[in-house]
Write a protein that holds these residues in place. Sequence first.
Motif, PDB file in Angstrom:
ATOM      1  N   UNK A   1     -36.632  32.210   9.873  1.00 56.49           N
ATOM      2  CA  UNK A   1     -37.955  31.619  10.004  1.00 56.49           C
ATOM      3  C   UNK A   1     -37.793  30.178  10.481  1.00 56.49           C
ATOM      4  N   UNK A   2     -38.809  29.616  11.121  1.00 58.75           N
ATOM      5  CA  UNK A   2     -38.702  28.258  11.659  1.00 58.75           C
ATOM      6  C   UNK A   2     -38.316  27.236  10.586  1.00 58.75           C
ATOM      7  N   UNK A   3     -37.642  26.185  11.034  1.00 57.89           N
ATOM      8  CA  UNK A   3     -37.268  25.110  10.133  1.00 57.89           C
ATOM      9  C   UNK A   3     -35.945  25.316   9.429  1.00 57.89           C
ATOM     10  N   UNK A   4     -35.156  26.289   9.869  1.00 63.04           N
ATOM     11  CA  UNK A   4     -33.834  26.481   9.281  1.00 63.04           C
ATOM     12  C   UNK A   4     -33.773  27.466   8.141  1.00 63.04           C
ATOM     13  N   UNK A   5     -34.867  28.182   7.890  1.00 61.69           N
ATOM     14  CA  UNK A   5     -34.866  29.170   6.806  1.00 61.69           C
ATOM     15  C   UNK A   5     -34.232  30.479   7.295  1.00 61.69           C
ATOM     16  N   UNK A   6     -33.408  31.080   6.440  1.00 60.08           N
ATOM     17  CA  UNK A   6     -32.810  32.372   6.765  1.00 60.08           C
ATOM     18  C   UNK A   6     -32.497  33.122   5.488  1.00 60.08           C
ATOM     19  N   UNK A   7     -32.585  34.450   5.578  1.00 59.48           N
ATOM     20  CA  UNK A   7     -32.301  35.337   4.453  1.00 59.48           C
ATOM     21  C   UNK A   7     -31.301  36.396   4.919  1.00 59.48           C
ATOM     22  N   UNK A   8     -30.300  36.689   4.094  1.00 62.60           N
ATOM     23  CA  UNK A   8     -29.319  37.725   4.389  1.00 62.60           C
ATOM     24  C   UNK A   8     -29.359  38.755   3.270  1.00 62.60           C
ATOM     25  N   UNK A   9     -29.459  40.025   3.625  1.00 62.24           N
ATOM     26  CA  UNK A   9     -29.427  41.106   2.648  1.00 62.24           C
ATOM     27  C   UNK A   9     -28.045  41.737   2.606  1.00 62.24           C
ATOM     28  N   UNK A  10     -27.483  41.894   1.418  1.00 62.18           N
ATOM     29  CA  UNK A  10     -26.132  42.432   1.287  1.00 62.18           C
ATOM     30  C   UNK A  10     -26.151  43.790   0.589  1.00 62.18           C
ATOM     31  N   UNK A  11     -25.004  44.454   0.632  1.00 66.55           N
ATOM     32  CA  UNK A  11     -24.848  45.739  -0.030  1.00 66.55           C
ATOM     33  C   UNK A  11     -23.392  46.141  -0.079  1.00 66.55           C
ATOM     34  N   UNK A  12     -23.163  47.382  -0.466  1.00 66.62           N
ATOM     35  CA  UNK A  12     -21.826  47.998  -0.542  1.00 66.62           C
ATOM     36  C   UNK A  12     -21.042  47.473  -1.747  1.00 66.62           C
ATOM     37  N   UNK A  13     -20.119  48.306  -2.203  1.00 64.91           N
ATOM     38  CA  UNK A  13     -19.244  47.911  -3.302  1.00 64.91           C
ATOM     39  C   UNK A  13     -19.949  47.672  -4.621  1.00 64.91           C
ATOM     40  N   UNK A  14     -21.138  48.239  -4.795  1.00 61.71           N
ATOM     41  CA  UNK A  14     -21.898  48.005  -6.019  1.00 61.71           C
ATOM     42  C   UNK A  14     -22.719  46.728  -5.993  1.00 61.71           C
TER      43      UNK A  14
END
Length: 352
Positions: free
Chosen positions: A192-205
Amino acid sequence: MLKTLLNQLLMVAFLWLISCNQPQSPSVTSTTLDSNTNRLMQAISIVDENIAWISGHRATFIQTTDGGMSWKAYGYDQIDSLQFRDIHAFDDKNAVLMSAGPGSMSRILLVNLDSGFTETYVMPHEEGFLNTIEFWDDQNGLAFGDSFNGELFVLKTTDGGTNWDRIDPSLLPPAGKGEGGFAASGTCISTRPGGKAWIGTGAGGNARVLYTEDYGDSWNESQVPIITGDAAGIASINMATDLVGVIAGGDLAISDQYTDNVAITQDGGKNWTLTSQPQTKGAFYGSDVIPWKDGYFLISSGPKGIDYSFDLGKTFSNLDTLNYWAVNMHEAGFGYAAGTEGKVIKLEIVDY
């Protein structure tokens, strides 16, 4: 008796008038397109109403410049075994391609349809595996890969993908055992603008959301109610606004059951709440959410089909039961879904 019949007719007419004045719920239509390829296609980047790019296996990507009416297919002949599992397009000529795979099979390439390809990153670690790329603008972007040696792996570019540097792992939370992402739809990162970011993780429990609001200089994390397992977690994350977003995924080993695999946030990713049960069983590989009218339009795609919702997952409708790995929407109310055997459909929101 005549009076009774007249009253009944008046009542029917009255109810009919009321029903005509009641606003009907919007719906979604889909149109099957000729993609000009039979490859597995699994990442979509929409530039505008006319231009969109879709990438896939066997070093293939396709492009439309007429709103999906026709598509032209391209390939990277130097290594035709690459799997282009993500793409970010800047315009009708320029895009960034990401291939996924172990070690050097994970690469990032700049493509200009006039001048050709430039490889700008080749994974130097045998344990490495890239999952996704995403950009804030035409210069600043991130790439996310599987963790190794107990450290999360995130790359950053500040020059449009020409150079990539690894973000110091000490700035990120420690990695869970086997934690990474799913290179399924190119949507493990949302910006999102202004340097916002989200990362979704998974695997390995593992399953959690990593969040930055300063272009990756610092990170926070939040826990999510998504199912976990060796091959489970978040496969896709998308934010419609700075506050409202969706995560989707599931367990890739469970294809014939419902699991806890879709959740929403309304506070910028700090807290996540499961939606109601979707119509489609199994895991979702792709998702998107956009503001629509006075609410939001949410959509998820996977091997068993496509579901959508106009009430942030309180109720779902099924659109398709075929195998679609990726879905991407434009804020104007149209989008594309892509999947196995070159399947591409155009989606359009219809308001009555």
